[in-house]
Motif scaffolding. Structure first.
Motif, PDB file in Angstrom:
ATOM      1  N   ASN A  95     -25.446 -30.797 -11.042  1.00  0.00           N
ATOM      2  CA  ASN A  95     -24.475 -31.330 -11.910  1.00  0.00           C
ATOM      3  C   ASN A  95     -24.448 -30.896 -13.347  1.00  0.00           C
ATOM      4  N   ALA A  96     -25.384 -30.578 -13.991  1.00  0.00           N
ATOM      5  CA  ALA A  96     -25.520 -29.965 -15.492  1.00  0.00           C
ATOM      6  C   ALA A  96     -25.451 -28.424 -15.365  1.00  0.00           C
ATOM      7  N   LEU A  97     -25.615 -28.009 -14.091  1.00  0.00           N
ATOM      8  CA  LEU A  97     -25.135 -26.379 -14.010  1.00  0.00           C
ATOM      9  C   LEU A  97     -24.011 -25.976 -13.858  1.00  0.00           C
ATOM     10  N   ILE A  98     -23.222 -26.659 -12.903  1.00  0.00           N
ATOM     11  CA  ILE A  98     -21.813 -26.296 -12.433  1.00  0.00           C
ATOM     12  C   ILE A  98     -20.940 -26.141 -13.702  1.00  0.00           C
ATOM     13  N   PRO A  99     -20.982 -26.646 -14.742  1.00  0.00           N
ATOM     14  CA  PRO A  99     -20.134 -26.423 -15.895  1.00  0.00           C
ATOM     15  C   PRO A  99     -20.225 -25.016 -16.359  1.00  0.00           C
ATOM     16  N   PHE A 100     -21.404 -24.161 -16.194  1.00  0.00           N
ATOM     17  CA  PHE A 100     -21.676 -22.990 -16.652  1.00  0.00           C
ATOM     18  C   PHE A 100     -20.995 -21.979 -15.812  1.00  0.00           C
ATOM     19  N   LEU A 101     -20.420 -22.410 -14.573  1.00  0.00           N
ATOM     20  CA  LEU A 101     -19.900 -21.332 -13.499  1.00  0.00           C
ATOM     21  C   LEU A 101     -18.560 -21.125 -13.545  1.00  0.00           C
ATOM     22  N   THR A 102     -17.819 -22.063 -14.433  1.00  0.00           N
ATOM     23  CA  THR A 102     -16.356 -22.165 -14.284  1.00  0.00           C
ATOM     24  C   THR A 102     -15.892 -20.815 -14.956  1.00  0.00           C
ATOM     25  N   ASN A 103     -16.474 -20.069 -15.615  1.00  0.00           N
ATOM     26  CA  ASN A 103     -16.122 -18.777 -16.283  1.00  0.00           C
ATOM     27  C   ASN A 103     -16.324 -17.577 -15.219  1.00  0.00           C
ATOM     28  N   HIS A 104     -16.651 -17.905 -14.058  1.00  0.00           N
ATOM     29  CA  HIS A 104     -16.974 -16.803 -13.187  1.00  0.00           C
ATOM     30  C   HIS A 104     -16.251 -16.838 -11.840  1.00  0.00           C
ATOM     31  N   PHE A 105     -15.708 -18.286 -11.609  1.00  0.00           N
ATOM     32  CA  PHE A 105     -15.029 -18.404 -10.341  1.00  0.00           C
ATOM     33  C   PHE A 105     -13.750 -19.043 -10.462  1.00  0.00           C
ATOM     34  N   GLU A 106     -12.953 -18.723  -9.552  1.00  0.00           N
ATOM     35  CA  GLU A 106     -11.361 -19.377  -9.486  1.00  0.00           C
ATOM     36  C   GLU A 106     -11.428 -20.695  -8.862  1.00  0.00           C
ATOM     37  N   LYS A 140     -14.292 -17.725  -5.067  1.00  0.00           N
ATOM     38  CA  LYS A 140     -14.707 -18.816  -4.726  1.00  0.00           C
ATOM     39  C   LYS A 140     -16.097 -19.191  -4.370  1.00  0.00           C
ATOM     40  N   LEU A 141     -16.587 -20.243  -4.800  1.00  0.00           N
ATOM     41  CA  LEU A 141     -17.956 -20.650  -4.455  1.00  0.00           C
ATOM     42  C   LEU A 141     -18.058 -22.104  -4.087  1.00  0.00           C
ATOM     43  N   ALA A 142     -18.747 -22.244  -2.970  1.00  0.00           N
ATOM     44  CA  ALA A 142     -19.188 -23.584  -2.465  1.00  0.00           C
ATOM     45  C   ALA A 142     -20.416 -23.920  -2.985  1.00  0.00           C
ATOM     46  N   ILE A 143     -20.759 -25.226  -3.270  1.00  0.00           N
ATOM     47  CA  ILE A 143     -22.170 -25.666  -3.683  1.00  0.00           C
ATOM     48  C   ILE A 143     -22.804 -26.826  -3.029  1.00  0.00           C
ATOM     49  N   VAL A 144     -23.810 -26.397  -2.119  1.00  0.00           N
ATOM     50  CA  VAL A 144     -24.250 -27.729  -1.292  1.00  0.00           C
ATOM     51  C   VAL A 144     -25.394 -28.106  -2.235  1.00  0.00           C
ATOM     52  N   LYS A 145     -25.318 -29.572  -2.727  1.00  0.00           N
ATOM     53  CA  LYS A 145     -26.468 -29.852  -3.950  1.00  0.00           C
ATOM     54  C   LYS A 145     -26.807 -31.180  -3.626  1.00  0.00           C
ATOM     55  N   ASP A 146     -27.825 -31.599  -4.682  1.00  0.00           N
ATOM     56  CA  ASP A 146     -28.057 -32.935  -5.313  1.00  0.00           C
ATOM     57  C   ASP A 146     -27.770 -32.728  -6.810  1.00  0.00           C
ATOM     58  N   SER A 147     -28.234 -33.876  -7.440  1.00  0.00           N
ATOM     59  CA  SER A 147     -27.875 -34.181  -8.886  1.00  0.00           C
ATOM     60  C   SER A 147     -28.170 -33.105  -9.816  1.00  0.00           C
ATOM     61  N   TYR A 148     -29.208 -32.173  -9.341  1.00  0.00           N
ATOM     62  CA  TYR A 148     -29.761 -31.127 -10.428  1.00  0.00           C
ATOM     63  C   TYR A 148     -28.652 -30.049 -10.636  1.00  0.00           C
ATOM     64  N   ILE A 207     -15.982 -32.535  -4.594  1.00  0.00           N
ATOM     65  CA  ILE A 207     -15.384 -32.083  -6.038  1.00  0.00           C
ATOM     66  C   ILE A 207     -14.705 -30.693  -5.848  1.00  0.00           C
ATOM     67  N   GLN A 208     -13.374 -30.467  -6.138  1.00  0.00           N
ATOM     68  CA  GLN A 208     -12.783 -29.369  -6.109  1.00  0.00           C
ATOM     69  C   GLN A 208     -12.458 -29.035  -7.393  1.00  0.00           C
ATOM     70  N   ILE A 209     -13.107 -27.934  -7.950  1.00  0.00           N
ATOM     71  CA  ILE A 209     -12.466 -27.419  -9.448  1.00  0.00           C
ATOM     72  C   ILE A 209     -11.851 -25.890  -9.274  1.00  0.00           C
ATOM     73  N   LYS A 210     -10.728 -26.210  -9.906  1.00  0.00           N
ATOM     74  CA  LYS A 210      -9.888 -25.269  -9.989  1.00  0.00           C
ATOM     75  C   LYS A 210      -9.739 -24.585 -11.461  1.00  0.00           C
ATOM     76  N   THR A 211     -10.228 -23.514 -11.891  1.00  0.00           N
ATOM     77  CA  THR A 211     -10.310 -22.862 -13.133  1.00  0.00           C
ATOM     78  C   THR A 211      -9.055 -21.950 -13.659  1.00  0.00           C
ATOM     79  N   GLY A 212      -9.243 -21.594 -14.826  1.00  0.00           N
ATOM     80  CA  GLY A 212      -8.238 -20.642 -15.225  1.00  0.00           C
ATOM     81  C   GLY A 212      -8.447 -19.066 -14.845  1.00  0.00           C
ATOM     82  N   VAL A 213      -9.637 -18.905 -14.405  1.00  0.00           N
ATOM     83  CA  VAL A 213     -10.011 -17.507 -13.897  1.00  0.00           C
ATOM     84  C   VAL A 213      -9.131 -17.011 -12.601  1.00  0.00           C
ATOM     85  N   LYS A 214      -8.693 -15.638 -12.760  1.00  0.00           N
ATOM     86  CA  LYS A 214      -7.691 -15.175 -11.869  1.00  0.00           C
ATOM     87  C   LYS A 214      -8.589 -13.923 -11.268  1.00  0.00           C
TER      88      LYS A 214
END
Length: 373
Positions: free
Chosen positions: A316-327, A306-314, A295-302
């Motif tokens: 999934n609920a945390l990633i929405p909090f990170l969109t304010n910090h990474f482009e 950039k951050l890569a996340i190697v993960k399991d489903s735990y 999944i590639q997420i592009k945010t409005g942050v400039k």
């Protein structure tokens, strides 16, 4: 008289079995069990090779077990009878206090653990690796386990893994964070995941380890997505007497600009939530539409971060909090990939990576060799 009785019993048994066999032949096969949240075995295809190597017989057994008439009703009866008999464990799930279901942690494969640690250490020679091993409710609420329950200690496993990781790996201690908030609703009672609140505290721990300021919890509107969530442990243990969980979404009060690209299905969306899952059994899939290879997420942050996340489903609920910090955020699930992650990192100009798993999943993962070149 005795002979007639035995004949009658035999005939009754034959009629009983034959009736169920007839119903199974006439009935329409089901492809999915909502109760157990898993696909059901379909009618096996016969072949000479499968017959002689024994796989056809095993497929027939699975098919009969999965397509047995009134299967869900029998599962419900079994679950209720075990509760009446005060049985406290079923299919690797403990019936804990205060309506908690807690998954059993079996003795981990230490050789696999050492191999995975070695792969991560090698990966950290080329990239900035942040490593988070999240405990499950089995550790945080150990006092709620039945008296006889003796799962392998998750804290001991976390210490073993942490001790094996090299100095180049940034180790994030989320265990103590979860302990500090254990009196809050940080884990579901019927599911193995942390709740959205628990994921928020995991996000706080990451921010501390990464060196950024987390968004305060007041920056989010807490919205109830569902009051009728029955999770993975409910399904695994077939505990039809369970009480449902409440699933929350934390929606930023300041609207975000997002482009979420599910590479495997070539789908773009502007939301991190797939709300249609709230009307289905697996409601946790509302977070990032369940699991996808990339999944590639592009945010409005400039800010160029950039951050890569190697993960399991735990994650999934945390990633929405990170969109304010990474482009950009690149989400990689090794369970659905067959490609060198290091090459993907370089081709997408990625340097920082968060490896996030829950303890019990990490103990069984055998795909970390993909981190290589």
């Amino acid at each position: 008289m005795k002979r007639k009785f035995h004949i009658g019993m035999t005939l009754g048994f034959v009629v009983y079995i034959g009736g169920f066999f007839t119903l199974q032949l006439l009935g329409q096969d089901k492809t999915f069990s909502d109760l157990e949240n898993r696909p059901l075995a379909g009618k096996p295809v016969w072949s000479k090779d499968k017959f002689f190597n024994g796989t056809y017989g095993k497929d027939v057994e699975k098919y009969i077990a999965d397509q047995f008439p009134f299967r869900n009703q029998f599962i419900a009866i079994k679950s209720q009878s075990e509760l009446m008999l005060q049985k406290k464990e079923n299919n690797g799930v403990y019936i804990g206090e205060d309506d908690y279901f807690l998954q059993k942690f079996n003795v981990p494969d230490k050789q696999l653990m050492k191999k995975n640690i070695e792969y991560i250490n090698r990966f950290a020679e080329s990239f900035d690796v942040y490593f988070m091993l999240a405990p499950t409710a089995t550790k945080i609420y150990a006092e709620k386990l039945p008296n006889f329950a003796m799962p392998y200690d998750e804290e001991s496993f976390i210490e073993e893994v942490s001790g094996g990781l090299g100095q180049k790996v940034h180790k994030i201690d989320v265990l103590e964070t979860m302990k500090a908030h254990k009196n809050e609703e940080i884990y579901y009672k019927t599911d193995h995941h942390w709740t959205t609140l628990g994921a928020y505290y995991g996000y706080e721990a990451f921010c501390k380890g990464y060196g950024i300021e987390p968004m305060p919890i007041s920056a989010f509107e807490r919205v109830i997505g569902s009051n009728s969530f029955y999770g993975s442990l409910f399904s695994k243990g077939n505990f039809t007497f369970a009480k449902p969980d409440t699933l929350e979404l934390f929606i930023p009060k300041v609207e975000e600009t997002l482009d979420v690209y599910y590479m495997g299905s070539d789908k773009h969306t502007d939301s991190l939530y797939e709300m249609s899952h709230l009307d289905k059994k697996d409601k946790y899939s509302v977070f990032l539409d369940n699991n996808h290879p990339i999944i590639q997420i592009k945010t409005g942050v400039k800010n160029g971060k950039k951050l890569a996340i190697v993960k399991d489903s735990y994650a999934n609920a945390l990633i929405p909090f990170l969109t304010n910090h990474f482009e950009e955020i690149h989400v990689l699930d090794l369970r659905f990939l067959n490609m060198p992650i290091a090459a993907y990192m370089r081709s997408n100009n990625l340097k920082d990576v968060l490896v996030l798993y829950n303890v019990q999943n990490f103990a069984t993962v055998n795909q970390f060799s993909l981190l290589g070149k």
